[in-house]
Design an enzyme around this catalytic site. Sequence first.
Site, PDB file in Angstrom:
ATOM      1  N   HIS A 271       0.849  -1.195   0.000  1.00 62.17           N
ATOM      2  CA  HIS A 271       0.000   0.000   0.000  1.00 62.17           C
ATOM      3  C   HIS A 271       0.880   1.238   0.000  1.00 62.17           C
ATOM      4  CE1 HIS A 271      -3.053   2.919   1.196  1.00 62.17           C
ATOM      5  NE2 HIS A 271      -3.889   2.072   0.603  1.00 62.17           N
ATOM      6  N   GLU A 324      -7.906  -4.647  -1.181  1.00 66.50           N
ATOM      7  CA  GLU A 324      -8.376  -5.376  -2.364  1.00 66.50           C
ATOM      8  C   GLU A 324      -8.360  -6.892  -2.178  1.00 66.50           C
ATOM      9  OE1 GLU A 324      -9.570  -3.436  -4.357  1.00 66.50           O
ATOM     10  OE2 GLU A 324      -8.310  -1.764  -4.951  1.00 66.50           O
TER      11      GLU A 324
HETATM   12  C1  LIG Z   1      -0.177  -0.406  -3.886  1.00 70.06           C
HETATM   13  C2  LIG Z   1       1.185  -0.121  -4.526  1.00 70.06           C
HETATM   14  C3  LIG Z   1       0.972   0.541  -5.894  1.00 70.06           C
HETATM   15  C4  LIG Z   1       1.957   0.820  -3.592  1.00 70.06           C
HETATM   16  O1  LIG Z   1       3.095   1.170  -4.232  1.00 70.06           O
HETATM   17  P1  LIG Z   1       4.246   2.030  -3.563  1.00 70.06           P
HETATM   18  O2  LIG Z   1       3.925   2.631  -2.271  1.00 70.06           O
HETATM   19  O3  LIG Z   1       4.674   2.941  -4.620  1.00 70.06           O
HETATM   20  O4  LIG Z   1       5.244   0.915  -3.216  1.00 70.06           O
HETATM   21  P2  LIG Z   1       6.682   0.887  -3.825  1.00 70.06           P
HETATM   22  O5  LIG Z   1       6.566   0.917  -5.284  1.00 70.06           O
HETATM   23  O6  LIG Z   1       7.437   1.972  -3.140  1.00 70.06           O
HETATM   24  O7  LIG Z   1       7.185  -0.528  -3.408  1.00 70.06           O
HETATM   25  C5  LIG Z   1       8.356  -0.718  -2.680  1.00 70.06           C
HETATM   26  C6  LIG Z   1       8.950  -2.059  -2.970  1.00 70.06           C
HETATM   27  O8  LIG Z   1       8.031  -3.085  -2.632  1.00 70.06           O
HETATM   28  C7  LIG Z   1       7.705  -3.831  -3.787  1.00 70.06           C
HETATM   29  N1  LIG Z   1       6.284  -4.130  -3.782  1.00 70.06           N
HETATM   30  C8  LIG Z   1       5.277  -3.298  -3.460  1.00 70.06           C
HETATM   31  N2  LIG Z   1       4.107  -3.937  -3.571  1.00 70.06           N
HETATM   32  C9  LIG Z   1       4.410  -5.186  -3.978  1.00 70.06           C
HETATM   33  C10 LIG Z   1       3.601  -6.303  -4.292  1.00 70.06           C
HETATM   34  N3  LIG Z   1       2.283  -6.248  -4.216  1.00 70.06           N
HETATM   35  N4  LIG Z   1       4.219  -7.438  -4.686  1.00 70.06           N
HETATM   36  C11 LIG Z   1       5.556  -7.502  -4.775  1.00 70.06           C
HETATM   37  N5  LIG Z   1       6.372  -6.467  -4.506  1.00 70.06           N
HETATM   38  C12 LIG Z   1       5.792  -5.330  -4.106  1.00 70.06           C
HETATM   39  C13 LIG Z   1       8.046  -2.931  -4.960  1.00 70.06           C
HETATM   40  O9  LIG Z   1       8.341  -3.687  -6.115  1.00 70.06           O
HETATM   41  C14 LIG Z   1       9.243  -2.213  -4.456  1.00 70.06           C
HETATM   42  O10 LIG Z   1      10.374  -3.029  -4.540  1.00 70.06           O
HETATM   43  P3  LIG Z   1      11.794  -2.412  -4.963  1.00 70.06           P
HETATM   44  O11 LIG Z   1      12.085  -1.377  -3.917  1.00 70.06           O
HETATM   45  O12 LIG Z   1      12.677  -3.587  -4.955  1.00 70.06           O
HETATM   46  O13 LIG Z   1      11.566  -1.801  -6.322  1.00 70.06           O
HETATM   47  C15 LIG Z   1       1.975  -1.419  -4.702  1.00 70.06           C
HETATM   48  O14 LIG Z   1       2.150  -2.014  -3.445  1.00 70.06           O
HETATM   49  C16 LIG Z   1       1.344  -2.401  -5.667  1.00 70.06           C
HETATM   50  O15 LIG Z   1       1.559  -2.295  -6.877  1.00 70.06           O
HETATM   51  N6  LIG Z   1       0.538  -3.395  -5.156  1.00 70.06           N
HETATM   52  C17 LIG Z   1      -0.128  -4.325  -6.028  1.00 70.06           C
HETATM   53  C18 LIG Z   1      -1.384  -3.708  -6.639  1.00 70.06           C
HETATM   54  C19 LIG Z   1      -2.518  -3.539  -5.649  1.00 70.06           C
HETATM   55  O16 LIG Z   1      -2.761  -4.384  -4.805  1.00 70.06           O
HETATM   56  N7  LIG Z   1      -3.216  -2.391  -5.767  1.00 70.06           N
HETATM   57  C20 LIG Z   1      -4.318  -2.033  -4.893  1.00 70.06           C
HETATM   58  C21 LIG Z   1      -3.919  -0.912  -3.976  1.00 70.06           C
HETATM   59  S1  LIG Z   1      -5.134  -0.581  -2.734  1.00 70.06           S
END
Ligand SMILES: CC(C)(COP(=O)(O)OP(=O)(O)OC[C@H]1O[C@@H](n2cnc3c(N)ncnc32)[C@H](O)[C@@H]1OP(=O)(O)O)[C@@H](O)C(=O)NCCC(=O)NCCS
Length: 392
Positions: A271, A324
């Site tokens: 998140h 989700e």
């Molecule tokens: C929700 C989301 C967009 C948040 O993104 P964010 O705060 O920008 O998180 P970051 O991109 O900073 O992630 C940090 C690290 O964790 C990893 N990570 C985050 N969510 C992940 C997931 N669901 N699965 C695997 N790795 C994940 C990223 O790849 C990143 O790794 P890195 O530093 O090696 O590149 C992200 O967690 C995600 O894409 N989740 C899956 C989609 C989802 O469930 N969406 C609904 C949101 S309510």
Amino acid sequence: MSSNRTAPLVQVPRGLAGVVVTDTEIGDVRGAEGFYHYRQYSAVELARTRGFEDVWHLLVHGDLPDPGQRAAFTAEVAGLRQLPDEVREALPAVAAGRVAGPLAGLRTALSLLGAARGFRPVYDIDAGRRRADTLAACAAVPTLLTALYRLGQGREPVEPRVDLSYAANYLYMLTGEEPQARQARAVEQYLISTIDHGFNASTFTARVIASTGADVAACLVGALGALSGPLHGGAPSRALDTLDAIGTPDRIDPWVRERVLAGDRIMGFGHAVYRTEDPRSRMLREIALGFGGPRAGFAVEVERHVEAILAELKPGRELHTNVEFYAGVVMELCGLPREMFTPTFAAGRVVGWSANILEQAADPKIIRPVARYVGPEAPVPVPAPAPVPAGG
Ligand SMILES: CC(C)(COP(=O)(O)OP(=O)(O)OC[C@H]1O[C@@H](n2cnc3c(N)ncnc32)[C@H](O)[C@@H]1OP(=O)(O)O)[C@@H](O)C(=O)NCCC(=O)NCCS
């Protein structure tokens, strides 16, 4: 970079993370604590103890209704479920062009509704009229979504009923059958829990559009566009797809490791704000387990393994289930088809967007940040057009 500005540029983090852009009295998310609230109340406590209409009243009016206010408000919004004839007649054409399902159709349908109901720019109308426009739009969303879904399936829409709650009527219009109380209540709790959640992308979008003085339908349509992205609201059906793809408990570890090592994200985890368990996830897990059955049990198993694998492969990040993950499980248990998962999210969030639109509309300052220009140094002379070849 342009140098002749009156005020110095302020550099902010990518994605505006952590940047305060306005004041709000609607609610907040405390990511480190795993807590979020609507006005002064815990959102999860509201979902556990109140009906959707009560919380809608809280968001729009600023307080929970007393019994008399509840009856009046519930009757007012129920009376707005019927669609104007011109919208109803246009829906088959909207549904026929469905590429991305009812959520995409809702954008067109809300634009039609705004025109049919005479929505005017929020800049030009008073607070009472703005409120009335948001209620008219929100009350019609379940009718529009379910009609678009059914038409897309080649079935006739089901007319709304005024004697059912927002959530029960939504399920009724979807299936044509009065839902069991337990399913209606589970969907209602989910809808309440998704009404508002800080300055997420769709809420910010709604507020940017409201700050231009545009009408309520324009604000909501923009917000819907933002919500449709898989990094925002588009994940619940994908999370369930993940459970399907894994299939059996023995496949959890290899499946998840392979995906994460390939750089993929596991849908339903992580998140942008929470660095602890998402409180919505906790509530929805309880609801799912209350229904029981193999799907809920398997989801818990997957959650346990994925959290452990992400902790190992992404050390230092707190990656837990987000709203989700269990939302998909709960909606499936309530008989909602996958195609309707994100639309159902929208049916709750539209109330939060509305509260934000009303708050933003009361502030006449347009939201207008700047971007840092990083292209080639300007200006350079514009090249002369290439001569047109003879006979060209
Ligand atoms: C929700 C989301 C967009 C948040 O993104 P964010 O705060 O920008 O998180 P970051 O991109 O900073 O992630 C940090 C690290 O964790 C990893 N990570 C985050 N969510 C992940 C997931 N669901 N699965 C695997 N790795 C994940 C990223 O790849 C990143 O790794 P890195 O530093 O090696 O590149 C992200 O967690 C995600 O894409 N989740 C899956 C989609 C989802 O469930 N969406 C609904 C949101 S309510």
